[in-house]
Design a protein around this motif. Structure first.
Motif, PDB file in Angstrom:
ATOM      1  N   PHE A 126       7.380   2.769   0.169  1.00 30.56           N
ATOM      2  CA  PHE A 126       7.222   4.118  -0.386  1.00 30.56           C
ATOM      3  C   PHE A 126       5.877   4.258  -1.104  1.00 30.56           C
ATOM      4  O   PHE A 126       5.207   5.262  -0.963  1.00 30.56           O
ATOM      5  CB  PHE A 126       8.413   4.413  -1.315  1.00 30.56           C
ATOM      6  CG  PHE A 126       8.343   5.780  -1.942  1.00 30.56           C
ATOM      7  CD1 PHE A 126       8.599   6.919  -1.182  1.00 30.56           C
ATOM      8  CD2 PHE A 126       8.016   5.953  -3.276  1.00 30.56           C
ATOM      9  CE1 PHE A 126       8.541   8.177  -1.752  1.00 30.56           C
ATOM     10  CE2 PHE A 126       7.954   7.205  -3.848  1.00 30.56           C
ATOM     11  CZ  PHE A 126       8.228   8.314  -3.078  1.00 30.56           C
ATOM     12  N   LYS A 127       5.519   3.218  -1.856  1.00 29.71           N
ATOM     13  CA  LYS A 127       4.244   3.235  -2.585  1.00 29.71           C
ATOM     14  C   LYS A 127       3.052   3.282  -1.629  1.00 29.71           C
ATOM     15  O   LYS A 127       2.062   3.947  -1.894  1.00 29.71           O
ATOM     16  CB  LYS A 127       4.150   1.969  -3.448  1.00 29.71           C
ATOM     17  CG  LYS A 127       3.843   2.217  -4.875  1.00 29.71           C
ATOM     18  CD  LYS A 127       3.797   0.914  -5.614  1.00 29.71           C
ATOM     19  CE  LYS A 127       3.581   1.195  -7.081  1.00 29.71           C
ATOM     20  NZ  LYS A 127       3.512   0.015  -7.877  1.00 29.71           N
ATOM     21  N   GLU A 128       3.168   2.598  -0.501  1.00 30.59           N
ATOM     22  CA  GLU A 128       2.090   2.536   0.483  1.00 30.59           C
ATOM     23  C   GLU A 128       1.843   3.911   1.117  1.00 30.59           C
ATOM     24  O   GLU A 128       0.704   4.322   1.313  1.00 30.59           O
ATOM     25  CB  GLU A 128       2.458   1.521   1.572  1.00 30.59           C
ATOM     26  CG  GLU A 128       1.304   1.191   2.491  1.00 30.59           C
ATOM     27  CD  GLU A 128       1.671   0.102   3.464  1.00 30.59           C
ATOM     28  OE1 GLU A 128       1.507   0.357   4.669  1.00 30.59           O
ATOM     29  OE2 GLU A 128       2.109  -0.975   3.044  1.00 30.59           O
ATOM     30  N   LYS A 141       2.497   6.821  -0.291  1.00 35.66           N
ATOM     31  CA  LYS A 141       1.907   7.662  -1.323  1.00 35.66           C
ATOM     32  C   LYS A 141       0.414   7.360  -1.489  1.00 35.66           C
ATOM     33  O   LYS A 141      -0.398   8.273  -1.640  1.00 35.66           O
ATOM     34  CB  LYS A 141       2.654   7.426  -2.646  1.00 35.66           C
ATOM     35  CG  LYS A 141       2.451   8.515  -3.648  1.00 35.66           C
ATOM     36  CD  LYS A 141       3.364   8.338  -4.831  1.00 35.66           C
ATOM     37  CE  LYS A 141       3.274   9.536  -5.729  1.00 35.66           C
ATOM     38  NZ  LYS A 141       4.143   9.423  -6.876  1.00 35.66           N
ATOM     39  N   MET A 142       0.037   6.096  -1.425  1.00 36.27           N
ATOM     40  CA  MET A 142      -1.376   5.714  -1.535  1.00 36.27           C
ATOM     41  C   MET A 142      -2.188   6.253  -0.358  1.00 36.27           C
ATOM     42  O   MET A 142      -3.308   6.705  -0.537  1.00 36.27           O
ATOM     43  CB  MET A 142      -1.514   4.178  -1.602  1.00 36.27           C
ATOM     44  CG  MET A 142      -1.139   3.586  -2.947  1.00 36.27           C
ATOM     45  SD  MET A 142      -2.194   4.192  -4.258  1.00 36.27           S
ATOM     46  CE  MET A 142      -3.639   3.241  -3.953  1.00 36.27           C
ATOM     47  N   LYS A 143      -1.594   6.217   0.856  1.00 30.88           N
ATOM     48  CA  LYS A 143      -2.288   6.736   2.033  1.00 30.88           C
ATOM     49  C   LYS A 143      -2.516   8.239   1.901  1.00 30.88           C
ATOM     50  O   LYS A 143      -3.562   8.750   2.267  1.00 30.88           O
ATOM     51  CB  LYS A 143      -1.492   6.431   3.304  1.00 30.88           C
ATOM     52  CG  LYS A 143      -1.628   4.996   3.764  1.00 30.88           C
ATOM     53  CD  LYS A 143      -0.932   4.776   5.080  1.00 30.88           C
ATOM     54  CE  LYS A 143      -1.090   3.328   5.512  1.00 30.88           C
ATOM     55  NZ  LYS A 143      -0.406   3.073   6.787  1.00 30.88           N
ATOM     56  N   LYS A 144      -1.519   8.967   1.365  1.00 33.47           N
ATOM     57  CA  LYS A 144      -1.666  10.412   1.172  1.00 33.47           C
ATOM     58  C   LYS A 144      -2.773  10.713   0.169  1.00 33.47           C
ATOM     59  O   LYS A 144      -3.586  11.609   0.371  1.00 33.47           O
ATOM     60  CB  LYS A 144      -0.346  11.032   0.685  1.00 33.47           C
ATOM     61  CG  LYS A 144       0.675  11.211   1.765  1.00 33.47           C
ATOM     62  CD  LYS A 144       1.889  11.928   1.224  1.00 33.47           C
ATOM     63  CE  LYS A 144       2.918  12.153   2.309  1.00 33.47           C
ATOM     64  NZ  LYS A 144       4.103  12.844   1.801  1.00 33.47           N
TER      65      LYS A 144
END
Length: 128
Positions: free
Chosen positions: A1-3, A5-8
């Motif tokens: 989930f964190k990954e 969000k970081m890509k967005k």
């Protein structure tokens, strides 16, 4: 989930950066004709014309206090052309080509059937 969000966030930053580059490029376009405004003197004709930009496409050419023409600016399709074409309501064309920052070639071309076509004449911008 964190990954995800970081890509967005990274994608958003890249899009904003690209948008800023495109916008700043649009602001520094060199095809503005504002430089044409001012007083221009022709030694050949012994006359000073004042060229006034009234808004984006409307211009006035004056000889002292006397209006010569109120014109609209037409755009030349050729990207390499530096010529500015102003046309008044009677169909008279004013072809203005920059030689350098302070010199222009000016030619008045009247509509067929009317007098007033001239040879191209050099004008020098008056510096105050």
């Amino acid at each position: 989930f964190k990954e995800v969000k970081m890509k967005k966030i990274l994608f958003t930053i890249l899009v904003l950066g690209f948008s800023l580059i495109v916008l700043s490029g649009c602001q520094t376009r060199e095809d503005s004709s504002d430089w044409l405004q001012g007083d221009w003197y022709s030694k050949d004709w012994n006359v000073t014309y004042t060229i006034i930009k009234q808004d984006e496409n409307d211009w006035e050419i004056r000889d002292g206090e006397h209006p010569i023409a109120k014109c609209s600016q037409e755009y030349i399709d050729d990207e390499d052309s530096k010529e500015i074409l102003l046309i008044d309501k009677k169909g008279t064309e004013f072809h203005i080509t920059p030689i350098d920052k302070t010199h222009i070639k000016f030619q008045q071309v009247s509509k067929d059937g009317t007098l007033g076509t001239t040879d191209a004449v050099e004008f020098v911008k008056k510096q105050y």
